[in-house]
Each structure stands twice: as structure tokens, then as C-alpha cells.
Design an enzyme around this catalytic site. Structure first.
Site, short mmCIF file in Angstrom:
data_model
loop_
_atom_site.label_atom_id
_atom_site.label_comp_id
_atom_site.label_asym_id
_atom_site.label_seq_id
_atom_site.Cartn_x
_atom_site.Cartn_y
_atom_site.Cartn_z
N ASP A 95 0.80 -1.22 0.00
CA ASP A 95 0.00 0.00 0.00
C ASP A 95 0.83 1.27 0.00
O ASP A 95 0.36 2.32 0.39
CB ASP A 95 -0.96 0.00 1.20
CG ASP A 95 -0.22 0.02 2.51
OD1 ASP A 95 -0.79 0.45 3.52
OD2 ASP A 95 0.96 -0.39 2.52
N GLU A 96 2.08 1.16 -0.39
CA GLU A 96 2.94 2.34 -0.35
C GLU A 96 3.89 2.30 -1.54
O GLU A 96 4.42 1.24 -1.87
CB GLU A 96 3.77 2.33 0.94
CG GLU A 96 3.72 3.61 1.71
CD GLU A 96 4.61 3.53 2.95
OE1 GLU A 96 5.05 4.58 3.39
OE2 GLU A 96 4.85 2.42 3.46
#
Lengths: 347, 380
Positions: A95-96
Site C-alpha cells: 500500500d505504499e
């Protein structure tokens, strides 16, 4: 992505919206929080906390078992969107990511506009919110993205870098952990910019070989490129203790924590490891490593911790004083390449 | 310690310990077998454990001098196996070594102190339940393969044993398939305590994977009835005087009943042998990683097919009775073969709803033994 796992869960199950939700292991046993919704965070619940503690802080916490297959699908969807804007996308986790948008397919001249458009697009496509940081380099962009959450956008234009750096504590430095930070603070460094003026010898004593790198960061200089699809080969952490560890129970405890943090990292990366390695440095600086490999690869915290304990049994820790402990994970494989096409029973 | 023992008798017991002793060699004493005997006794007691599971056996012997010693279980087994069928002499020497001799063969082995050997819990003797060995063995063989070796979901590393009234069930799942066997009227009347809990008249316990396999080994060699006792942290099985002790797997088994589908409205019956051979042939060209095969079920026939991007593809058609709409459904070939290997009936039945929902295989005939195999289709 903001509170990614729990946001996906809340998006897909309306009944969970507005409720404190955590994804992770069970509170009985030694489950840890992999992600907590913002509602849960207001109770003090955060990731890497033991689930038992999380439940104490927030008795109404809804605990969900992670569904990595689903998170990976959403992650893939979002990453596809990133890659349609620029080919320079460097994933940090599910998610990054870093995006170099100097050149972008939209022809937008300003990174800020790209960030704003991407945020809107992701929200429309997935119903999820993202926090972004736009800055001249990776170091600053990462700090900026953490500044304003959820659904935030922090921009640090070149001319405001210096003013921004002035506001940061020394802990903001990339690679400065709690121990180095404590040493730096003991040496009179509390703000990031103090690193510029500290005696180089003092800095070297406190952070060792990282001194040069940290000094550049303190000037806001970071020229690492955004590297697309960097494959991670291993992950590890090690820790030098302010005082040598003599007691085997304490040593086991520390190693157990590190092993579990490693497992937690595997979970976030959607990876599994076949090899667990521990490192023990005795007080006289002699260093040993012990490794254990086994199929199939795992990301189970209990198993990884148990294997670290077995390996510890093959060292002289407990009879000789220990100054450093480390746990690393190697031979990584993607967590669910098969389970993607093989759904599980609804147990 | 000094004793003589018959090779065949000792060998039979030693075999049973090979799966018990620890192989990883992390705690040396756990690779050893504890041998104990009293002065002048006519038998010796053998014990081994890996701390998760333990076994206690007896073996007829002539004990001249009693005592206790520990020996490497694997080496001792290899030596005894290699000896001719004769009397074996086991003697403890002063310097902490043990001589194992027979006829003109002589050997000397290092021992580890008896004091280091962990204590193996003993049953209390209360709340003992008698269970039919053959039924339990059948249940284990029909579910064991579905237990995962290693799963983050701890409860899946064993099979759930359920006592309900006089019937007994065993359930195992690896999260993708689930095998459930129930045998009604398996438990003789008069057993109570452990097979019943006050409220729902049902008792559940998880048998760890290793316990299942060791239990199966002992049951294969045994009596009609075994004595089972559930202690606080341990399970005790007494099979013809051999005592298996297993640590209780401290986990909650999922509500497996939920997984068994109710609305499977389509049905195909297969001859078991033909289906097995067809799958074995077709699976040769399935993807090595996923082992996926496709069943294309259509009026009057089922086409089983596979394809592997690197190698090629294969298919085979079986004639069946089927009238419903055509469906393509994918399974892991190994999962089907696991079931077909133990479903002891001439025909098997596949019941399903669509290509995404849980399908159920079961043997066609069931005499007192209910066997349900739930399997999650793969994504096409």
C-alpha cells in the site's frame, strides 16, 4: 493508502464502517495488529501492537483475519493506476510506493497536480483514500506523505525545503532508530538540522557508518532514484544493546520480538520466507550466525519465532554476554501465487 | 542394567518409536529411547517423546539387573534390525556406555543421563472411553491427507474428533478442501464422561497431525478396542498395552458445518476406477504449480482436460448420466486423487452448484460410515 487493510474491509462490509476495526491475529495466543482503522487508532490501537493489548485498549474492537488475496487485488488495481501515469513506480509494500512523476503520461507540469488527480481517481475507482507527499526527493516525499492523514496531500516545493527541515525532529532521519536517536539526543542533537553542526566524531560514534548519509539528509539531500520493481531479497533487523545481555530469558524475549516483527513485515509485503537467520555478537565482538531453511516458505510469526529460538540454542547466548542480536529472513517468495487461483473454503 | 531380549520382539516395538523421536536433533535427549526395568522382571518398558507426542511400550525380556538408561533410538533400531533372529544382550557399563551384543556381534554406544529424559505424563485412569480401533483407523485414513503440515492457522494442523451421542466423527481441512467421516453407533453404550459434555451432548478435541499418523500406525497393529482418556493438557490412547500420549492442540477448530454446502442441485456419478485413471493421465499435462484440471460437464459426458503453458495439453472423455446445464469446473487434481484413493466404493458422486461454489464428493454406498469430501473449485 490510508489504513489500507481495514479500509478495504470497511469498504466491502458496510456494517464495519465507523467502527474500530483491526486486521491481524487473534488476541488469545500472540496475534499482533497488522492494521487498525482510524476509529481504532483513536483508542490508541496501532499496527505491530499485540492484539491482546489492542483489545484491552478498545474492548469493542472488531478483529478480522487478514485476507491478503483481496488486499493484493486492490493493491494491484491501484498500482496499475500508478503505472499508467508513470513507469517509475517503486513499491515499498502493498500500500505504499514512490512515484517519479517528473515525466508523466498526463503531461502535467506540477507534481502537486498529478498527486491531486491520482488521489481523486483512486477514490473514484476503488472508494479508498490515499495520503500523498509531493517533494523533490524520496526522503522528503515520504515524510510529507505521513504529515497529513487520512486523505491528505502535503507539498514541499524546493524553495520551502529548508523551512520544512527546520521543523523536523532528529527521529525523522531515514535510518535513525530509537537507539541511535537516544544517543544523538544525549549528544545534544534533538532537531534534524542539528546534525549539520554536530562534531563529526560525535556523530560517527552515535550512528557509525551512517554518519555521512545522515548528514546529507539533514541538508535535505537525497539523490536515490525511484527504482521500479525492485525485488526484495531479504529483510532483517539487528539491535545493539546499551548494556550486554546476560540473561537467557531476556535474550529470548528480544529475539522473539525481532522474529515477530520480521513476520509482520513479510505479511505487509505479502511475502513468505524459507530461511530464518539469527546473528549473535558476544561482548568480545566475535559474531556468529545460525541459519535454518525449510519448505514451504512461511510468514507465520509463531513458526519464525520458534525457529529463531531453536537457532539461539545453537549459540552460546546465555553463557556468554551478548551485545548484539539480529534476525533476518531470506529466500523470499510471493505469498499467495497459488491461492490467487485457488480460493479457500469459507471457514 | 543387564538384560536379554528377543530380537523380533524388540524390533517390533522399536519400529513404533521411529516416528516419535525427534529428528531435528535440537534437544539431544529427545532422539533417545528410555529403557527401564526392575530387577528380575520379565519385561522392560520403553519410552520416547518429542515433547509433543510420546509413546510407552513394553517388551518381554529377561532382566538380570534392573535400572534405567537412554539410547539413541534410531541407531538402536538399525542395529537390532541388522541382527539375526536371536537373543540380544543389553548391558550398561560403568563409564556411561551401553553394550548391545548378540551372538558374536558386539557394540558399544554412548548414552545420555536418564535424569535428562523428560517425564511423560500418565493417564489418571478416570473418564476412560473405549473406542473401536478399526473404525478410528478408517476415519484417520479418510481424513489424514487433508491436514496441512504447516499453516498459519494453527487449528488446521490437526483433525477434529467429535463425539456426539454414540457417533464419532473426524474432520480435517487445509482450507481448500475438507474431509469429514462420521460413523454412527461407533461408541459402545456405557461410555460417558469424555464423550459427553453437559449442554450439547458433544465433545470435541483436535488431534495433531503427528498424533494421527502415529495413532494410525499403532491401530494397524492392534486390538479391537482402544482406551482413550482426555486429560487437561494431554490425550492418552492405550492400544493393546501401548500408550500414546499427545499434547492437546490448543486451538479452536472452525465451524466446519458451515462449509458443507446445502444447495448443490447438480449431480454426476462416476465409476471410481475410471475417474481415477483418467485424472492420473490428464494431470500429467497439468500445470506443475497449480495441478489444475478442468471438468467440462455436459449432457451425457464429462471431459477432463488439462493444459500446461510449457508442455502442452491433454483431455479424456467419460460417459456419465447428466441432464442439467453444461458447467466447467476446475479442481486441483491431487485433491481429487487423494479422495479417490480412500473412497472404498465402486462409484463416487459429485454434487455441485456452479463453477465457483464448494463441490462435494462422496462414495456412492455408505454402510454406517458417512464420508463427505468438500472441495473448493479453482478459478478458471
Amino acid at each position: 493508502m490510508d489504513a489500507f487493510y481495514t479500509s478495504v474491509e470497511q469498504r466491502d462490509t458496510p456494517a464495519l464502517r465507523g467502527k474500530p476495526v483491526a486486521v491481524g491475529g487473534q488476541p488469545e495466543g500472540r496475534g499482533v495488529v497488522a492494521a487498525a482503522s482510524y476509529e481504532a487508532r483513536s483508542f490508541g490501537v496501532h499496527s505491530a501492537m499485540s492484539m491482546a493489548k489492542a483489545v484491552r485498549l478498545c474492548p469493542s474492537l472488531v478483529i478480522l483475519r487478514p485476507d491478503f488475496t483481496r488486499y493484493r487485488q486492490v493493491s494491484r488495481q491501484v498500482f496499475d493506476m500508478y503505472r499508467s501515469v508513470t513507469s517509475l513506480v517503486e513499491p515499498l509494500s502493498l500500500d505504499e510506493a514512490y512515484l517519479d512523476v517528473t515525466e508523466n503520461t498526463w503531461g502535467e507540469p506540477l507534481a502537486t497536480t498529478v498527486a491531486r488527480r491520482l488521489k481523486r481517481w483512486i477514490r473514484e475507482e476503488t472508494g479508498l483514500t490515499v495520503s500523498a507527499g509531493a517533494a523533490p526527493n524520496k526522503f522528503l516525499a515520504k515524510i510529507a506523505s505521513d504529515r497529513d492523514k487520512p486523505d491528505g496531500l502535503t507539498v514541499i516545493p524546493t524553495q520551502r525545503v529548508e523551512a520544512f527541515l527546520q521543523t523536523l525532529p532528529v527521529e525523522a532521519l531515514w535510518g535513525v532508530g530509537p537507539v541511535s536517536a537516544r544517543r544523538l539526543r544525549a549528544a545534544g542533537v534533538s532537531r534534524l538540522v542539528d546534525v549539520r553542526t554536530i562534531d563529526p566524531r560525535v556523530l560517527r560514534d552515535a550512528v557509525g557508518s551512517q554518519a555521512g548519509w545522515l548528514r546529507r539528509l539533514a541538508h535535505g539531500i537525497d539523490d536515490r532514484p525511484v527504482t521500479p520493481d525492485r525485488t526484495v531479497k531479504s529483510s532483517g533487523s539487528e539491535h545493539t544493546y546499551p548494556e550486554d545481555l546476560m540473561d537467557l530469558e531476556t535474550i529470548r524475549d528480544k529475539l522473539d520480538q525481532m522474529a515477530r516483527r520480521g513476520a509482520d513485515w513479510l505479511g505487509r509485503q505479502a511475502l513468505r520466507a524459507r530461511t530464518v537467520t539469527i546473528k549473535v555478537r558476544y561482548s568480545d565482538f566475535t559474531t556468529v550466525t545460525r541459519s535454518h531453511s525449510k519448505r514451504p516458505a512461511t510468514r507465520d510469526a509463531d513458526q519464525i519465532a520458534a525457529r529463531a529460538m531453536l537457532l539461539l540454542g545453537r549459540t552460546e547466548a546465555g553463557t556468554r554476554p551478548v551485545r548484539l542480536l539480529g534476525v533476518s529472513l531470506h529466500n523470499l517468495t510471493s505469498a499467495d501465487e497459488v491461492s490467487d487461483e485457488h480460493p479457500g473454503l469459507p471457514l | 542394567m543387564e538384560l536379554t531380549v528377543r530380537k523380533t520382539q524388540l524390533l517390533r516395538e522399536l519400529q513404533l518409536f521411529q516416528g516419535i523421536v525427534e529428528r531435528k536433533n535440537t534437544i539431544p535427549i529427545l532422539a533417545n529411547l528410555l529403557v527401564e526395568a526392575d530387577d528380575g522382571a520379565a519385561e522392560i518398558q520403553l519410552v520416547a517423546t518429542d515433547l509433543e507426542i510420546g509413546l510407552r511400550c513394553r517388551c518381554a525380556a529377561e532382566v538380570t539387573k534392573g535400572g534405567a538408561l537412554t539410547l539413541p533410538a534410531k541407531k538402536l533400531y538399525e542395529i537390532v534390525r541388522a541382527l539375526p533372529d536371536t537373543e540380544i544382550r543389553i548391558t550398561q557399563s560403568a563409564a556411561g556406555t551401553v553394550n548391545v551384543a548378540a551372538e558374536r556381534f558386539n557394540s558399544r554406544m554412548q548414552t545420555l543421563p536418564r535424569e535428562d529424559f523428560p517425564a511423560l505424563p500418565k493417564p489418571s485412569g478416570t473418564g476412560t472411553v473405549h473406542l473401536p480401533c478399526a473404525a478410528l483407523l478408517e476415519m484417520i485414513s479418510k481424513t489424514q491427507f487433508a491436514v496441512t503440515g504447516e499453516d498459519t492457522r494453527y487449528f488446521l494442523n490437526g483433525a477434529l474428533l467429535v463425539f456426539s451421542g454414540t457417533s464419532m466423527s473426524l474432520v480435517a481441512t487445509d482450507g481448500h478442501r475438507l474431509a469429514l467421516v462420521s460413523i454412527s453407533r461407533a461408541i459402545p453404550e456405557g461410555n460417558d464422561e469424555n464423550t459427553k459434555v453437559s449442554d450439547d451432548d458433544e465433545a470435541r478435541v483436535i488431534l495433531p497431525k503427528k498424533t494421527l499418523s502415529e495413532l494410525a500406525r499403532l491401530l494397524g497393529d492392534g486390538d479391537d478396542v482402544l482406551a482413550y482418556e482426555r486429560g487437561e493438557n494431554h490425550l492418552f490412547f492405550d492400544i493393546g498395552g501401548r500408550q500414546l500420549v499427545s499434547r492437546v492442540l490448543d486451538a479452536q477448530f472452525p465451524a466446519f458445518e458451515r462449509v458443507i454446502p446445502k444447495g448443490n442441485d447438480k449431480r454426476v456419478e462416476f465409476e471410481r476406477d475410471r475417474l481415477t485413471s483418467a485424472i492420473k493421465r490428464v494431470a500429467l499435462l497439468s500445470s506443475e504449480r497449480s495441478r489444475a484440471i478442468k471438468l467440462k460437464i455436459d449432457v451425457g459426458k464429462v471431459e477432463i482436460s488439462s493444459s500446461s503453458p510449457e508442455v502442452g495439453e491433454a483431455s479424456e472423455v467419460l460417459s456419465v448420466e447428466y441432464e442439467d446445464a453444461a458447467v466447467e469446473i476446475c479442481f486441483n487434481a491431487q485433491y481429487l486423487l487423494d479422495f479417490l484413493a480412500v473412497a472404498d466404493s465402486d462409484s463416487v458422486v459429485l454434487e455441485f452448484k456452479d463453477e465457483m461454489s464448494q463441490a462435494v464428493f462422496s462414495p456412492f454406498s455408505t454402510d454406517g460410515c458417512d464420508y463427505t469430501y468438500v472441495i473448493m473449485p479453482m478459478r478458471i
